[in-house]
Scaffold this motif. Structure first.
Motif, PDB file in Angstrom:
ATOM      1  N   ILE A 345       0.944  -1.064   0.082  1.00 24.32           N
ATOM      2  CA  ILE A 345      -0.030  -0.012   0.033  1.00 24.32           C
ATOM      3  C   ILE A 345       0.925   1.364   0.180  1.00 24.32           C
ATOM      4  O   ILE A 345       0.482   2.352  -0.676  1.00 24.32           O
ATOM      5  CB  ILE A 345      -0.950   0.078   1.066  1.00 24.32           C
ATOM      6  CG1 ILE A 345      -1.977  -1.161   1.057  1.00 24.32           C
ATOM      7  CG2 ILE A 345      -1.677   1.497   1.389  1.00 24.32           C
ATOM      8  CD1 ILE A 345      -2.804  -1.323   2.392  1.00 24.32           C
ATOM      9  N   TRP A 346       1.947   1.237   0.556  1.00 20.76           N
ATOM     10  CA  TRP A 346       2.927   2.386   0.940  1.00 20.76           C
ATOM     11  C   TRP A 346       3.565   2.689  -0.750  1.00 20.76           C
ATOM     12  O   TRP A 346       3.947   3.705  -0.988  1.00 20.76           O
ATOM     13  CB  TRP A 346       4.086   2.090   1.656  1.00 20.76           C
ATOM     14  CG  TRP A 346       4.814   3.116   1.949  1.00 20.76           C
ATOM     15  CD1 TRP A 346       6.099   3.456   1.473  1.00 20.76           C
ATOM     16  CD2 TRP A 346       4.335   4.498   2.834  1.00 20.76           C
ATOM     17  NE1 TRP A 346       6.556   4.807   1.928  1.00 20.76           N
ATOM     18  CE2 TRP A 346       5.487   5.272   2.771  1.00 20.76           C
ATOM     19  CE3 TRP A 346       3.150   4.733   3.592  1.00 20.76           C
ATOM     20  CZ2 TRP A 346       5.352   6.423   3.474  1.00 20.76           C
ATOM     21  CZ3 TRP A 346       3.271   5.993   4.227  1.00 20.76           C
ATOM     22  CH2 TRP A 346       4.183   6.677   4.111  1.00 20.76           C
ATOM     23  N   SER A 347       3.387   1.741  -1.571  1.00 23.36           N
ATOM     24  CA  SER A 347       3.896   2.214  -2.958  1.00 23.36           C
ATOM     25  C   SER A 347       2.999   3.219  -3.797  1.00 23.36           C
ATOM     26  O   SER A 347       3.420   3.791  -4.660  1.00 23.36           O
ATOM     27  CB  SER A 347       3.841   1.032  -3.698  1.00 23.36           C
ATOM     28  OG  SER A 347       2.853   0.057  -4.064  1.00 23.36           O
ATOM     29  N   ILE A 348       1.991   3.318  -3.026  1.00 23.94           N
ATOM     30  CA  ILE A 348       0.838   4.313  -3.808  1.00 23.94           C
ATOM     31  C   ILE A 348       1.476   5.702  -3.474  1.00 23.94           C
ATOM     32  O   ILE A 348       1.559   6.662  -4.289  1.00 23.94           O
ATOM     33  CB  ILE A 348      -0.303   4.426  -3.102  1.00 23.94           C
ATOM     34  CG1 ILE A 348      -1.092   2.836  -3.448  1.00 23.94           C
ATOM     35  CG2 ILE A 348      -1.479   5.336  -3.469  1.00 23.94           C
ATOM     36  CD1 ILE A 348      -2.516   2.583  -2.697  1.00 23.94           C
ATOM     37  N   THR A 349       2.187   5.924  -2.305  1.00 23.60           N
ATOM     38  CA  THR A 349       2.511   7.048  -1.950  1.00 23.60           C
ATOM     39  C   THR A 349       3.842   7.577  -2.770  1.00 23.60           C
ATOM     40  O   THR A 349       3.891   8.759  -3.349  1.00 23.60           O
ATOM     41  CB  THR A 349       3.567   7.184  -0.586  1.00 23.60           C
ATOM     42  OG1 THR A 349       4.437   6.311  -0.403  1.00 23.60           O
ATOM     43  CG2 THR A 349       2.300   7.107   0.506  1.00 23.60           C
ATOM     44  N   TYR A 350       4.638   6.750  -3.509  1.00 20.88           N
ATOM     45  CA  TYR A 350       5.644   6.815  -4.521  1.00 20.88           C
ATOM     46  C   TYR A 350       4.702   7.234  -5.897  1.00 20.88           C
ATOM     47  O   TYR A 350       5.375   8.210  -6.511  1.00 20.88           O
ATOM     48  CB  TYR A 350       6.459   5.721  -4.922  1.00 20.88           C
ATOM     49  CG  TYR A 350       7.598   5.126  -3.876  1.00 20.88           C
ATOM     50  CD1 TYR A 350       8.782   5.622  -4.410  1.00 20.88           C
ATOM     51  CD2 TYR A 350       7.381   4.810  -2.677  1.00 20.88           C
ATOM     52  CE1 TYR A 350       9.963   5.434  -3.365  1.00 20.88           C
ATOM     53  CE2 TYR A 350       8.466   4.623  -1.765  1.00 20.88           C
ATOM     54  CZ  TYR A 350       9.829   4.968  -2.208  1.00 20.88           C
ATOM     55  OH  TYR A 350      10.793   4.816  -1.257  1.00 20.88           O
ATOM     56  N   MET A 351       3.645   6.741  -6.235  1.00 17.65           N
ATOM     57  CA  MET A 351       3.137   6.960  -7.517  1.00 17.65           C
ATOM     58  C   MET A 351       2.656   8.423  -7.525  1.00 17.65           C
ATOM     59  O   MET A 351       2.573   9.396  -8.333  1.00 17.65           O
ATOM     60  CB  MET A 351       1.790   6.108  -7.698  1.00 17.65           C
ATOM     61  CG  MET A 351       2.380   4.633  -8.164  1.00 17.65           C
ATOM     62  SD  MET A 351       1.014   3.564  -8.687  1.00 17.65           S
ATOM     63  CE  MET A 351       0.547   3.028  -7.266  1.00 17.65           C
TER      64      MET A 351
END
Length: 511
Positions: A345-351
């Motif tokens: 879910i934290w990968s959304i912050t990168y996007m």
């Protein structure tokens, strides 16, 4: 008669087993030179890994390569996946007069130093300030260095069990955990920051001047000398113990070593674990592989990224102090599985950050990065680093618990091979996917799709520029997240029920 074995996973058990013949309390008195030498060898081992990670950033910052070419460069780390195949040869073949470990270490490190010197002499031609780099030669030399470094890894791991006194063997893991990150830091951060004119003018010089503290050629040449000098000093001054005293002189032939690997692979739980490890990192590969490159594309300087990465190394040095008591419990795999969906879910912050970066840092065509952006970027990096490193520590704790204590080194090499393959294969695929799923068009000719270098040249000649209207990075990130959650729900219950090693499920018999 059965002979006792020791293992790096739990050196304290070896101490207890032999407390009648040796001190049961670690004490580095009389062992400091060996400790520091072992630490230095792990620093040398980490340097090529760091260098392999920083060259793609340098190439991307100079707008020299495509994502498909970055995928080609990613193969330079593949030699580390073959360590388990080299290990039986390293353990069985050596020159007694030179020493079991020195027979391999000396020629390996001399070759690394020689190749680094050759690279330094040619790096300006292979990696010019402008124009097309000689990617083929860069890939070849870095790949060769990593082949040698991967074998050196096996040698140093084996020597670490006998270089220190038996009651100090536990310090070998300290040398590994400290030396490798130091070497990786030197190899990855220093070639960018020491060479950067802007960084050195901003932080180290009173009066601005041209150039960095040193050139990339000088940096690589310096480390070639360091490799050659340290290897020569080890060859002259370091005496190795007779191999007959190692591990109570339990010697297994090359054939028996390879047979042992096959017997391990036939265990049902090992096969399931192997498949899980080969696919576990796919969900995070888009975030780990391409995010730095996309930030550079958006306008963030490689110097700023390296400064933030320096802070992330500090996080890795400190974290084990606070989390070791949690991962040393009976169910480290539960912790790994708990963190998996959180990190996905934290990968959304990168996007989100990468999507808005161009508008946040562009001020009427000038790049000006606001302070709050640096804070946000550092926070996102830090949380991802802590989640990733915690999962790695938990997984290695699980590896130790699911290894046959008699052959812990072989088990660990096998697990590491699967884990490394599960990291490298997705990295290469992700970079190719981004290139494949990115669609552009010429700004003054919508019929020109900019798919090939020739079409891009035609667009530039006609006064246009290739503008992206579908960014493959975001599509690839979503695909990775979906695959990651599929992996989580598929293996959650299967791996959660994995318990510490028992003779019937994990261990093997050697005749």
């Amino acid at each position: 008669m059965n002979k006792p074995y020791t293992t790096k996973c739990d050196p304290e058990e070896a101490v207890v087993a032999n407390k009648s013949t040796m001190p049961n309390t670690p004490n580095l008195k009389g062992d400091w030179l060996n400790f520091n030498l072992l630490l230095l060898l792990y620093v040398l081992q980490g340097f090529p890994i760091g260098l392999s990670g920083t060259l793609p950033i340098i190439l991307q910052s100079r707008k020299m390569v495509t994502y498909e070419e970055q995928a080609l460069f990613s193969i330079v780390l593949w030699p580390y996946t073959l360590k388990v195949l080299f290990a039986p040869l390293v353990d069985s073949l050596y020159v007694q007069r030179i020493g079991r470990r020195k027979s391999w270490l000396l020629p390996l490190q001399y070759l690394v130093g020689t190749i680094l010197m050759y690279t330094a002499n040619n790096i300006d031609d292979w990696l010019p300030e402008s124009g097309k780099p000689n990617l083929t030669m860069i890939v070849c030399v870095v790949f060769a260095i990593n082949v040698l470094s991967a074998i050196q890894d096996i040698v140093v791991d084996g020597w670490s069990l006998t270089m220190l006194k038996k009651n100090n063997v536990g310090y070998a893991s300290t040398c590994n955990a400290t030396g490798l990150p130091i070497g990786m830091f030197i190899g990855s951060v220093c070639p960018i920051l020491l060479v950067s004119e802007d960084f050195n003018n901003k932080y180290f010089r009173v009066m601005p001047t041209t150039g960095g503290l040193m050139t990339l050629q000088t940096f690589i040449y310096l480390w070639s000398i360091i490799f050659l000098l340290i290897t020569t000093l080890i060859g002259i001054f370091k005496k190795e113990k007779d191999n007959k005293l190692e591990l109570d002189h339990v010697k297994i032939s090359v054939f028996q070593n390879y047979k042992l690997l096959w017997d391990i692979l036939k265990k049902p739980k090992i096969r399931l674990l192997a498949i899980a490890l080969l696919t576990a990192r796919f969900g995070f590969s888009g975030m780990d592989t391409a995010s730095d490159l996309k930030l550079i594309d958006a306008g963030i300087s490689k110097d700023d990224i390296m400064i933030i990465e320096t802070g992330m190394y500090a996080v890795k040095f400190i974290m084990p102090i606070f989390v070791s008591k949690y991962i040393s419990g009976p169910k480290p795999m539960d912790l790994y599985l708990t963190m998996t969906p959180i990190r996905l879910i934290w990968s959304i912050t990168y996007m989100v950050l990468i999507y808005y970066t161009p508008s946040l840092i562009n001020n009427n065509g000038d790049i000006k990065v606001p302070i709050y952006y640096y804070f946000s970027l550092t926070l996102i990096f830090a949380v991802n680093t802590m989640l990733s490193f915690f999962m790695l520590l938990a997984l290695y704790a699980f590896f130790c618990r699911s290894s046959d204590p008699r052959f812990g080194g072989t088990y660990m090499a096998l697990y590491n091979t699967f884990y490394f393959l599960g990291w490298l294969i997705p990295n290469t695929l992700v970079l190719k996917m981004i290139a494949l799923l990115t669609f552009s068009t010429c700004s003054n000719d919508i019929r020109n799709s900019c798919l090939t270098p020739d079409l891009k040249s035609v667009c530039a000649v006609n006064g246009g520029s290739c503008e992206v209207f579908v960014d493959g990075y975001f599509i690839t990130m979503i695909i990775c997240m979906v695959i990651g959650f599929i992996w989580y729900f598929l293996y959650r219950n299967k791996l959660k029920n994995y318990k510490p090693m028992s003779t019937s499920e994990w261990s093997v018999n050697v005749s």
